[in-house]
Every structure is written in C-alpha cells, then in structure tokens.
Scaffold this motif. Structure first.
Motif, PDB file in Angstrom:
ATOM      1  N   LEU A  13       4.318  -1.286  -4.508  1.00 27.53           N
ATOM      2  CA  LEU A  13       4.935  -1.550  -5.814  1.00 27.53           C
ATOM      3  C   LEU A  13       4.617  -0.422  -6.799  1.00 27.53           C
ATOM      4  CD1 LEU A  13       4.224  -5.358  -6.355  1.00 27.53           C
ATOM      5  CD2 LEU A  13       6.477  -4.294  -6.157  1.00 27.53           C
ATOM      6  N   GLN A  14       3.365   0.041  -6.737  1.00 25.38           N
ATOM      7  CA  GLN A  14       2.928   1.054  -7.699  1.00 25.38           C
ATOM      8  C   GLN A  14       3.467   2.437  -7.388  1.00 25.38           C
ATOM      9  OE1 GLN A  14      -1.289   0.151  -7.502  1.00 25.38           O
ATOM     10  NE2 GLN A  14      -1.146  -1.072  -9.383  1.00 25.38           N
ATOM     11  N   THR A  15       3.856   2.688  -6.132  1.00 20.91           N
ATOM     12  CA  THR A  15       4.409   4.000  -5.796  1.00 20.91           C
ATOM     13  C   THR A  15       5.935   4.010  -5.853  1.00 20.91           C
ATOM     14  OG1 THR A  15       4.350   3.496  -3.428  1.00 20.91           O
ATOM     15  CG2 THR A  15       2.445   4.645  -4.349  1.00 20.91           C
ATOM     16  N   ALA A  16       6.535   2.834  -5.997  1.00 16.63           N
ATOM     17  CA  ALA A  16       8.000   2.734  -6.014  1.00 16.63           C
ATOM     18  C   ALA A  16       8.571   3.185  -7.347  1.00 16.63           C
ATOM     19  CB  ALA A  16       8.438   1.305  -5.723  1.00 16.63           C
TER      20      ALA A  16
ATOM     21  N   VAL B 117       1.281 -15.013   6.947  1.00 21.39           N
ATOM     22  CA  VAL B 117       0.309 -13.946   7.200  1.00 21.39           C
ATOM     23  C   VAL B 117      -1.042 -14.632   7.428  1.00 21.39           C
ATOM     24  CG1 VAL B 117      -0.876 -11.944   6.196  1.00 21.39           C
ATOM     25  CG2 VAL B 117       1.549 -12.339   5.704  1.00 21.39           C
ATOM     26  N   PRO B 118      -1.746 -14.303   8.508  1.00 22.08           N
ATOM     27  CA  PRO B 118      -3.057 -14.928   8.727  1.00 22.08           C
ATOM     28  C   PRO B 118      -3.972 -14.727   7.517  1.00 22.08           C
ATOM     29  CG  PRO B 118      -2.406 -13.654  10.645  1.00 22.08           C
ATOM     30  CD  PRO B 118      -1.416 -13.345   9.560  1.00 22.08           C
ATOM     31  N   LYS B 119      -4.729 -15.765   7.187  1.00 16.71           N
ATOM     32  CA  LYS B 119      -5.589 -15.710   6.000  1.00 16.71           C
ATOM     33  C   LYS B 119      -6.549 -14.526   6.044  1.00 16.71           C
ATOM     34  CE  LYS B 119      -8.691 -18.903   5.257  1.00 16.71           C
ATOM     35  NZ  LYS B 119      -9.366 -20.152   4.914  1.00 16.71           N
ATOM     36  N   ASN B 120      -7.067 -14.205   7.233  1.00 12.98           N
ATOM     37  CA  ASN B 120      -8.024 -13.100   7.322  1.00 12.98           C
ATOM     38  C   ASN B 120      -7.362 -11.728   7.153  1.00 12.98           C
ATOM     39  OD1 ASN B 120      -6.717 -13.084   9.807  1.00 12.98           O
ATOM     40  ND2 ASN B 120      -8.586 -12.721  10.991  1.00 12.98           N
ATOM     41  N   LYS B 121      -6.046 -11.685   7.104  1.00 13.36           N
ATOM     42  CA  LYS B 121      -5.315 -10.430   6.889  1.00 13.36           C
ATOM     43  C   LYS B 121      -4.646 -10.398   5.503  1.00 13.36           C
ATOM     44  CE  LYS B 121      -4.506  -9.423  11.723  1.00 13.36           C
ATOM     45  NZ  LYS B 121      -5.827  -8.966  11.953  1.00 13.36           N
ATOM     46  N   MET B 122      -4.852 -11.448   4.724  1.00  6.36           N
ATOM     47  CA  MET B 122      -4.157 -11.568   3.435  1.00  6.36           C
ATOM     48  C   MET B 122      -4.594 -10.496   2.437  1.00  6.36           C
ATOM     49  SD  MET B 122      -1.740 -12.951   1.837  1.00  6.36           S
ATOM     50  CE  MET B 122      -1.301 -14.177   3.036  1.00  6.36           C
ATOM     51  N   GLU B 123      -5.870 -10.172   2.377  1.00  4.37           N
ATOM     52  CA  GLU B 123      -6.334  -9.154   1.430  1.00  4.37           C
ATOM     53  C   GLU B 123      -5.645  -7.826   1.712  1.00  4.37           C
ATOM     54  OE1 GLU B 123     -10.389  -6.905  -0.138  1.00  4.37           O
ATOM     55  OE2 GLU B 123     -10.562  -8.512   1.332  1.00  4.37           O
ATOM     56  N   ALA B 124      -5.597  -7.428   2.975  1.00  5.95           N
ATOM     57  CA  ALA B 124      -4.951  -6.161   3.347  1.00  5.95           C
ATOM     58  C   ALA B 124      -3.448  -6.227   3.055  1.00  5.95           C
ATOM     59  CB  ALA B 124      -5.188  -5.853   4.816  1.00  5.95           C
ATOM     60  N   TYR B 125      -2.836  -7.358   3.316  1.00  8.22           N
ATOM     61  CA  TYR B 125      -1.405  -7.538   3.058  1.00  8.22           C
ATOM     62  C   TYR B 125      -1.108  -7.364   1.569  1.00  8.22           C
ATOM     63  CZ  TYR B 125       3.134  -9.847   2.616  1.00  8.22           C
ATOM     64  OH  TYR B 125       4.444 -10.133   2.326  1.00  8.22           O
ATOM     65  N   ILE B 126      -1.903  -8.010   0.728  1.00  9.37           N
ATOM     66  CA  ILE B 126      -1.698  -7.920  -0.726  1.00  9.37           C
ATOM     67  C   ILE B 126      -1.934  -6.490  -1.204  1.00  9.37           C
ATOM     68  CG2 ILE B 126      -2.614  -8.647  -2.973  1.00  9.37           C
ATOM     69  CD1 ILE B 126      -3.175 -11.410  -1.656  1.00  9.37           C
ATOM     70  N   THR B 127      -3.003  -5.860  -0.733  1.00  6.64           N
ATOM     71  CA  THR B 127      -3.316  -4.484  -1.142  1.00  6.64           C
ATOM     72  C   THR B 127      -2.164  -3.546  -0.802  1.00  6.64           C
ATOM     73  OG1 THR B 127      -5.672  -4.892  -0.831  1.00  6.64           O
ATOM     74  CG2 THR B 127      -4.964  -2.587  -0.852  1.00  6.64           C
ATOM     75  N   THR B 128      -1.662  -3.635   0.422  1.00  6.48           N
ATOM     76  CA  THR B 128      -0.544  -2.788   0.854  1.00  6.48           C
ATOM     77  C   THR B 128       0.689  -3.040  -0.008  1.00  6.48           C
ATOM     78  OG1 THR B 128      -1.383  -2.768   3.105  1.00  6.48           O
ATOM     79  CG2 THR B 128       0.935  -2.194   2.821  1.00  6.48           C
ATOM     80  N   ARG B 129       0.962  -4.307  -0.260  1.00  5.15           N
ATOM     81  CA  ARG B 129       2.145  -4.661  -1.048  1.00  5.15           C
ATOM     82  C   ARG B 129       2.034  -4.130  -2.488  1.00  5.15           C
ATOM     83  NH1 ARG B 129       5.824  -9.836  -0.644  1.00  5.15           N
ATOM     84  NH2 ARG B 129       6.897  -9.654  -2.635  1.00  5.15           N
ATOM     85  N   VAL B 130       0.875  -4.287  -3.094  1.00  4.36           N
ATOM     86  CA  VAL B 130       0.677  -3.808  -4.473  1.00  4.36           C
ATOM     87  C   VAL B 130       0.766  -2.281  -4.524  1.00  4.36           C
ATOM     88  CG1 VAL B 130      -1.017  -3.619  -6.356  1.00  4.36           C
ATOM     89  CG2 VAL B 130      -0.605  -5.830  -5.272  1.00  4.36           C
TER      90      VAL B 130
ATOM     91  N   LEU C 260       4.730 -13.999  -7.447  1.00  2.00           N
ATOM     92  CA  LEU C 260       3.328 -13.819  -7.830  1.00  2.00           C
ATOM     93  C   LEU C 260       2.816 -12.472  -7.320  1.00  2.00           C
ATOM     94  CD1 LEU C 260       0.598 -14.927  -8.964  1.00  2.00           C
ATOM     95  CD2 LEU C 260       0.162 -15.754  -6.641  1.00  2.00           C
ATOM     96  N   LEU C 261       3.068 -12.178  -6.055  1.00  7.56           N
ATOM     97  CA  LEU C 261       2.602 -10.908  -5.491  1.00  7.56           C
ATOM     98  C   LEU C 261       3.208  -9.714  -6.227  1.00  7.56           C
ATOM     99  CD1 LEU C 261       2.636 -11.716  -1.678  1.00  7.56           C
ATOM    100  CD2 LEU C 261       0.663 -11.601  -3.204  1.00  7.56           C
ATOM    101  N   ASP C 262       4.486  -9.812  -6.570  1.00  5.76           N
ATOM    102  CA  ASP C 262       5.139  -8.717  -7.291  1.00  5.76           C
ATOM    103  C   ASP C 262       4.594  -8.546  -8.711  1.00  5.76           C
ATOM    104  OD1 ASP C 262       6.661  -8.190  -5.062  1.00  5.76           O
ATOM    105  OD2 ASP C 262       8.458  -9.209  -5.797  1.00  5.76           O
ATOM    106  N   SER C 263       4.024  -9.614  -9.266  1.00  6.73           N
ATOM    107  CA  SER C 263       3.523  -9.538 -10.643  1.00  6.73           C
ATOM    108  C   SER C 263       2.044  -9.168 -10.727  1.00  6.73           C
ATOM    109  CB  SER C 263       3.758 -10.877 -11.364  1.00  6.73           C
ATOM    110  OG  SER C 263       2.911 -11.886 -10.843  1.00  6.73           O
ATOM    111  N   ILE C 264       1.382  -9.002  -9.604  1.00  2.30           N
ATOM    112  CA  ILE C 264      -0.061  -8.707  -9.617  1.00  2.30           C
ATOM    113  C   ILE C 264      -0.413  -7.504 -10.493  1.00  2.30           C
ATOM    114  CG2 ILE C 264      -1.974  -7.871  -8.174  1.00  2.30           C
ATOM    115  CD1 ILE C 264      -1.172  -9.988  -6.114  1.00  2.30           C
TER     116      ILE C 264
END
Length: 170
Positions: free
Chosen positions: A167-170, A151-164, A71-75
């Motif tokens: 993906l976009q720079t790879a 990943v703590p829920k309060n850090k999930m937004e930052a985790y997803i943003t970093t991951r996306v 799911l995260l990879d498909s965002i």
C-alpha cells in the motif's frame, strides 16, 4: 440478537460460534431469560453460557470479509496511541482490548511496535506490560482476520506487513 450458527466475538474470549439460543432450567434463573450457548473457536468440547442481554462484555458479529479488507487497507492511517505515561497507557490498552474493536487492536499493535523499536535502539528491553498487551491484541486481531481471509493465524503478521508495504509503495 444472533442466530444459531453465527460467528461472534465474545469479549476477551474472542471468536465463538453460537450453538444455540435457549433458556436455562436452573434454580434462581428466570425461566424466560434467553442465553447464548457458545463454542470458542478452536475448542471441541467447551461451551460458554451467557445471557443474550449481557451488558458486561462486548458481544458483536465478526467482521465481514469486506470489512476485514477495508481495515487492512486503512492500517497506515490508523494512529498509534499517544499516551507518554506508563500507567495511563496501560489503562488505554485495557480499554482498547475491552472494546473488541479491531481498529483499537491495530492501534495497540502499532503503538507497541514503535515503542519496541525505540526502546531497543536505546538498549532497553520491551516492558512486560507492552509484551502482554501486544500478545492479547495480536491474538484477538489475527484470529478474526485469519478466519475471514483464510490466512493461517501464524502467518497473519507477515501477511499484514506485506500488504501494508505494498500500500505504501503504490
């Protein structure tokens, strides 16, 4: 049918653990009807009793860790909701929340982030409707992903943003 110990998503309540699958000994309730006894994530005392054959709310097993990673990879490919009329957009938001589908929650979040950015650039505030549905979508999505990814829920937004971004720079 879910088993004792399973983690499920129960409608808008979110993640719950199945504590038991049992019948209820109450007047007016068929003695052979099975019920789930659920404990919402993060609660120690509260219990929910719901029929196993409940058709009013979505009850599904939580994603696997592999499904969460996919799911995260498909965002980046998940499209935002394109409904220009406010009333119809809210109906779409409601349907997405009710579906308990994580891809639909991502669609809400992406839509509202874009709308928020556009409105702020025009000097406008974010609508109360957008704020309400953003909070619901994030709460439901981040709770499930947090449980699966550690990943703590309060850090999930930052985790997803970093991951996306990676993906976009790879």
């Amino acid at each position: 049918m879910f088993e004792k110990g399973d983690y499920i998503v129960y409608g808008h309540t979110g993640i719950c653990q199945v504590l038991d699958v049992t019948t209820m000994d109450m007047d007016g309730i068929p003695k052979d009807r099975l019920y789930y006894v659920l404990r919402p994530e993060g609660e120690t005392e509260g219990k929910i009793f719901t029929p196993v054959d409940n058709v009013k709310l979505v009850i599904r097993k939580i994603m696997s860790q592999e499904e969460a990673e996919e799911l995260l990879d498909s965002i980046p490919e998940i499209e935002a909701i394109d409904v220009p009329e406010d009333k119809l957009r809210e109906e779409k938001y409601k349907a997405c929340i009710k579906s308990c589908d994580c891809r639909e929650l991502v669609r809400i979040i992406k839509t509202i982030y874009v709308r928020k950015k556009d409105r702020v650039s025009l000097g406008k505030k974010v609508t109360a409707t957008d704020e309400r549905y953003l909070k619901l979508a994030e709460e439901n999505l981040y709770t499930e992903l947090s449980k699966l990814l550690g990943v703590p829920k309060n850090k999930m937004e930052a985790y997803i943003t970093t991951r996306v971004e990676k993906l976009q720079t790879a």
